[in-house]
Design a protein around this motif. Structure first.
Motif, PDB file in Angstrom:
ATOM      1  N   VAL A 281      27.514  59.563 116.709  1.00  0.00           N
ATOM      2  CA  VAL A 281      27.952  58.671 117.787  1.00  0.00           C
ATOM      3  C   VAL A 281      28.830  57.560 117.233  1.00  0.00           C
ATOM      4  CG1 VAL A 281      27.171  57.075 119.580  1.00  0.00           C
ATOM      5  CG2 VAL A 281      25.978  59.255 119.235  1.00  0.00           C
ATOM      6  N   GLU A 282      28.480  57.034 116.083  1.00  0.00           N
ATOM      7  CA  GLU A 282      29.309  55.986 115.472  1.00  0.00           C
ATOM      8  C   GLU A 282      30.688  56.536 115.093  1.00  0.00           C
ATOM      9  OE1 GLU A 282      26.832  54.510 112.338  1.00  0.00           O
ATOM     10  OE2 GLU A 282      25.864  53.012 113.636  1.00  0.00           O
ATOM     11  N   ARG A 283      30.742  57.772 114.641  1.00  0.00           N
ATOM     12  CA  ARG A 283      32.043  58.390 114.344  1.00  0.00           C
ATOM     13  C   ARG A 283      32.895  58.506 115.607  1.00  0.00           C
ATOM     14  NH1 ARG A 283      29.016  61.840 110.835  1.00  0.00           N
ATOM     15  NH2 ARG A 283      28.904  63.432 112.479  1.00  0.00           N
ATOM     16  N   ALA A 284      32.257  58.859 116.716  1.00  0.00           N
ATOM     17  CA  ALA A 284      32.996  58.962 117.977  1.00  0.00           C
ATOM     18  C   ALA A 284      33.542  57.603 118.392  1.00  0.00           C
ATOM     19  CB  ALA A 284      32.088  59.528 119.068  1.00  0.00           C
ATOM     20  N   ALA A 285      32.726  56.558 118.297  1.00  0.00           N
ATOM     21  CA  ALA A 285      33.183  55.225 118.654  1.00  0.00           C
ATOM     22  C   ALA A 285      34.358  54.804 117.780  1.00  0.00           C
ATOM     23  CB  ALA A 285      32.035  54.232 118.527  1.00  0.00           C
ATOM     24  N   GLN A 286      34.295  55.117 116.490  1.00  0.00           N
ATOM     25  CA  GLN A 286      35.395  54.761 115.591  1.00  0.00           C
ATOM     26  C   GLN A 286      36.664  55.521 115.954  1.00  0.00           C
ATOM     27  OE1 GLN A 286      35.352  52.304 113.120  1.00  0.00           O
ATOM     28  NE2 GLN A 286      37.554  52.717 113.361  1.00  0.00           N
ATOM     29  N   ALA A 287      36.513  56.771 116.364  1.00  0.00           N
ATOM     30  CA  ALA A 287      37.684  57.550 116.767  1.00  0.00           C
ATOM     31  C   ALA A 287      38.348  56.939 118.000  1.00  0.00           C
ATOM     32  CB  ALA A 287      37.274  58.994 117.047  1.00  0.00           C
ATOM     33  N   SER A 419      27.228  64.393 129.001  1.00  0.00           N
ATOM     34  CA  SER A 419      26.980  64.746 127.607  1.00  0.00           C
ATOM     35  C   SER A 419      28.094  65.669 127.153  1.00  0.00           C
ATOM     36  CB  SER A 419      25.628  65.437 127.426  1.00  0.00           C
ATOM     37  OG  SER A 419      25.476  65.882 126.085  1.00  0.00           O
ATOM     38  N   VAL A 420      28.734  65.295 126.046  1.00  0.00           N
ATOM     39  CA  VAL A 420      29.769  66.130 125.454  1.00  0.00           C
ATOM     40  C   VAL A 420      29.459  66.242 123.966  1.00  0.00           C
ATOM     41  CG1 VAL A 420      31.319  64.149 125.136  1.00  0.00           C
ATOM     42  CG2 VAL A 420      32.281  66.463 125.244  1.00  0.00           C
ATOM     43  N   ASN A 421      29.693  67.415 123.402  1.00  0.00           N
ATOM     44  CA  ASN A 421      29.287  67.642 122.027  1.00  0.00           C
ATOM     45  C   ASN A 421      30.010  66.709 121.062  1.00  0.00           C
ATOM     46  OD1 ASN A 421      29.929  69.588 119.327  1.00  0.00           O
ATOM     47  ND2 ASN A 421      27.808  69.391 119.967  1.00  0.00           N
ATOM     48  N   ALA A 422      29.240  66.128 120.142  1.00  0.00           N
ATOM     49  CA  ALA A 422      29.787  65.199 119.160  1.00  0.00           C
ATOM     50  C   ALA A 422      29.696  65.729 117.745  1.00  0.00           C
ATOM     51  CB  ALA A 422      29.053  63.855 119.254  1.00  0.00           C
ATOM     52  N   GLY A 423      29.238  66.956 117.580  1.00  0.00           N
ATOM     53  CA  GLY A 423      29.091  67.524 116.253  1.00  0.00           C
ATOM     54  C   GLY A 423      27.749  68.189 116.084  1.00  0.00           C
ATOM     55  N   PHE A 424      27.376  68.411 114.822  1.00  0.00           N
ATOM     56  CA  PHE A 424      26.173  69.172 114.512  1.00  0.00           C
ATOM     57  C   PHE A 424      25.437  68.536 113.336  1.00  0.00           C
ATOM     58  CE2 PHE A 424      29.072  71.927 116.655  1.00  0.00           C
ATOM     59  CZ  PHE A 424      28.292  72.775 117.429  1.00  0.00           C
ATOM     60  N   THR A 425      24.143  68.766 113.297  1.00  0.00           N
ATOM     61  CA  THR A 425      23.359  68.325 112.147  1.00  0.00           C
ATOM     62  C   THR A 425      23.630  69.261 110.960  1.00  0.00           C
ATOM     63  OG1 THR A 425      21.453  69.738 112.650  1.00  0.00           O
ATOM     64  CG2 THR A 425      21.527  67.555 113.709  1.00  0.00           C
ATOM     65  N   LYS A 426      23.135  68.860 109.793  1.00  0.00           N
ATOM     66  CA  LYS A 426      23.286  69.717 108.618  1.00  0.00           C
ATOM     67  C   LYS A 426      22.612  71.071 108.832  1.00  0.00           C
ATOM     68  CE  LYS A 426      23.639  65.886 105.344  1.00  0.00           C
ATOM     69  NZ  LYS A 426      22.986  65.160 104.217  1.00  0.00           N
ATOM     70  N   ALA A 427      21.593  71.093 109.674  1.00  0.00           N
ATOM     71  CA  ALA A 427      20.893  72.340 109.978  1.00  0.00           C
ATOM     72  C   ALA A 427      21.590  73.160 111.058  1.00  0.00           C
ATOM     73  CB  ALA A 427      19.460  72.047 110.405  1.00  0.00           C
ATOM     74  N   GLY A 428      22.708  72.650 111.609  1.00  0.00           N
ATOM     75  CA  GLY A 428      23.475  73.399 112.592  1.00  0.00           C
ATOM     76  C   GLY A 428      23.062  73.202 114.033  1.00  0.00           C
ATOM     77  N   MET A 455      39.577  65.138 120.721  1.00  0.00           N
ATOM     78  CA  MET A 455      39.548  64.333 119.503  1.00  0.00           C
ATOM     79  C   MET A 455      38.462  64.761 118.532  1.00  0.00           C
ATOM     80  SD  MET A 455      39.868  60.679 121.456  1.00  0.00           S
ATOM     81  CE  MET A 455      39.205  59.742 120.075  1.00  0.00           C
ATOM     82  N   CYS A 456      37.411  65.376 119.029  1.00  0.00           N
ATOM     83  CA  CYS A 456      36.223  65.660 118.213  1.00  0.00           C
ATOM     84  C   CYS A 456      36.609  66.437 116.953  1.00  0.00           C
ATOM     85  CB  CYS A 456      35.196  66.449 119.024  1.00  0.00           C
ATOM     86  SG  CYS A 456      33.657  66.767 118.126  1.00  0.00           S
ATOM     87  N   PRO A 457      36.255  65.924 115.789  1.00  0.00           N
ATOM     88  CA  PRO A 457      36.702  66.562 114.546  1.00  0.00           C
ATOM     89  C   PRO A 457      35.929  67.833 114.197  1.00  0.00           C
ATOM     90  CG  PRO A 457      35.307  64.678 114.044  1.00  0.00           C
ATOM     91  CD  PRO A 457      35.518  64.677 115.539  1.00  0.00           C
ATOM     92  N   GLU A 458      34.817  68.073 114.877  1.00  0.00           N
ATOM     93  CA  GLU A 458      33.982  69.220 114.515  1.00  0.00           C
ATOM     94  C   GLU A 458      33.818  70.150 115.704  1.00  0.00           C
ATOM     95  OE1 GLU A 458      29.740  70.324 112.361  1.00  0.00           O
ATOM     96  OE2 GLU A 458      30.173  68.258 112.926  1.00  0.00           O
ATOM     97  N   ALA A 459      34.406  71.328 115.586  1.00  0.00           N
ATOM     98  CA  ALA A 459      34.242  72.364 116.609  1.00  0.00           C
ATOM     99  C   ALA A 459      33.760  73.636 115.928  1.00  0.00           C
ATOM    100  CB  ALA A 459      35.556  72.611 117.330  1.00  0.00           C
TER     101      ALA A 459
END
Length: 470
Positions: A281-287, A419-428, A455-459
């Protein structure tokens, strides 16, 4: 009409399908067959569906194809969809996720189902939910245990459990859930899909209740916007619905520069925030800041008194439903839900009224906290998907709502939130970003969600581990 590979067609967006139908390069029948094949491959493990009727879906798809060939296609003709079990469809019983209710076929479509059917949507099935819709879980005394397509050992969330799982697994582009405390956004977050809880009253629903809304759950924002063109049409059966507005649902452009965006990292109550969720979430805010938005802090405003008051009110309401059952019926209710509801049995009228009043206090606090901003960002939940067999992240009916501190206030305040996807945990496992708008700014929430989607860097590719073709 020519056909393409079934594996491809099951994953096509609604927007792409409509273009292909119009160009007669893809057939609604081929699409329906492809999605049915996907369901037959995945469903034995994820259990997202109820009342799946492939023969009826193929019949509807054939009728849709004929309309396209005659130049008489409807607005959403031939798009496959599922509808949450508690949204009535004519001829199908509505068990509300519990084995305690009689299986009486519904006499007519509820408003959301009626709008989609009017527009030519192919209804494949209903989707599963927990008992009375009162869990963020796929655990039900009536339906098989629903599981998360990203990791079948995990929960899809709830109460729109099957809808979230169906969207992630590729059971067609369109899915409808309902939300009264997070029941669209939580499964959308944990299944990595998009889910919109619209402003209260924006989509007519029957029966209606405080904070209860229906909304789209899709793999992308554009498909959800397309659904809103249909779902928002008026229906006199909902006396709490908003006056109809012909809003520009498909105009999803937004200039981020200068937007005032609040960041709410702490819910104020409940479970501690998972570090991986915090980081996403912090990465999204920074973006958004890098794109020119002005980011400000939203301090936590939900209190223990608010959440416990809401819990008291809903326990008592649930007990009123369950107390009227015969002993043999009550014995069929999910034990977790029964124990939780029994907590409302001895509450006084004054206690219940105080709890309801705390829902109003929450409403005022949410509007006041978010008013200085055009939009607010937050986690959807403090945690990611948990074990499938659990009713809640801590599996304690005495503390049932420790994970909804970020979502429930915006049901009480009528504000649109997605809710929109913001990425994934290390476990996927997927992580959801909540985007909250001012009251009635549903279009704005869709626009900012679309901006983040781009904008989301992880797809990642959609999960294939459950399919025979993987």
């Amino acid at each position: 009409m020519s056909s393409q590979s079934s594996a491809d067609l099951a994953d096509w967006s609604a927007c792409d399908l409509l273009e292909a139908y119009a160009g007669k390069t893809v057939s609604p029948v081929d699409v329906a067959r492809s999605v049915i094949a996907r369901i037959e491959s995945c469903e034995p493990r994820i259990h997202a569906l109820y009342a799946f009727d492939p023969d009826e879906a193929l019949r509807a798809a054939q009728e849709s194809e004929e309309r396209w060939l005659k130049g008489a296609a409807r607005a959403l003709d031939g798009i496959p969809a599922t509808i949450k079990e508690n949204i009535a469809t004519r001829g199908t019983p509505v068990p509300l996720g519990t084995a305690a209710r009689p299986l009486k076929p519904a006499a007519e479509d509820a408003p959301p189902a009626a709008r989609l059917r009017e527009d030519g949507v192919v209804i494949l099935a209903k989707t599963t939910m927990p008992d009375y819709g009162m869990l963020s879980s796929g655990l039900s005394s009536f339906h098989p245990l629903a599981r998360n397509p990203w990791d079948p050992s995990k929960n899809p969330g709830g109460s729109s459990a099957g809808a979230g799982a169906a969207a992630a697994a590729g059971y067609g582009p369109f899915h409808i859930g309902t939300d009264i405390g997070g029941s669209i956004r939580l499964p959308a977050s944990w299944c990595g899909v998009f889910g919109l809880k619209p402003s209260f009253g924006r989509i007519p629903i029957d029966p209606t209740y405080y904070g209860r809304v229906a909304g789209p759950m899709t793999r992308n924002v554009c498909d959800a916007a397309l659904m809103m063109t249909s779902l928002t049409r008026p229906d006199m059966r909902d006396p709490m619905s908003l006056p109809y507005q012909d809003l520009p649902w498909l105009d999803l452009d937004i200039d981020i520069r200068g937007l005032r965006i609040g960041l709410m990292m702490e819910a104020g109550v409940g479970l501690d925030l998972d570090p991986e969720v915090r980081a996403a979430v912090e990465r999204a805010a920074q973006a958004f800041a890098d794109a020119g938005a002005i980011i400000g802090e939203v301090k936590p405003f939900v209190t223990r008194e608010m959440l416990d008051g809401l819990d008291d009110f809903w326990r008592q309401r649930a007990w009123m439903d369950i107390a009227s059952l015969r002993d043999e019926e009550r014995a069929k209710v999910l034990p977790y839900i029964l124990k939780w509801a029994e907590g409302g049995k001895a509450l006084t009228g004054a206690h219940v009224y105080s709890g309801m009043n705390q829902m109003m206090v929450m409403r005022h606090a949410a509007v006041a906290a978010t008013h200085p901003f055009d939009f607010v960002l937050s986690p959807v939940a403090p945690n990611v998907a948990y074990d499938a067999e659990l009713a809640s992240p801590i599996h304690d009916p005495e503390r049932p709502f420790e994970h909804i501190g970020y979502t429930v206030a915006f049901n009480m305040s009528d504000q649109p939130a997605a809710s929109v996807n913001a990425g994934f945990t290390k476990a996927g496992l997927p992580i959801g970003l909540q985007i909250i708008g001012r009251r009635f700014d549903d279009v704005g929430v869709l626009r900012l969600s679309k901006a983040w989607e781009e904008m989301c860097p992880e797809a990642r590719a959609w999960p294939k581990g459950l399919r025979q073709d993987s």
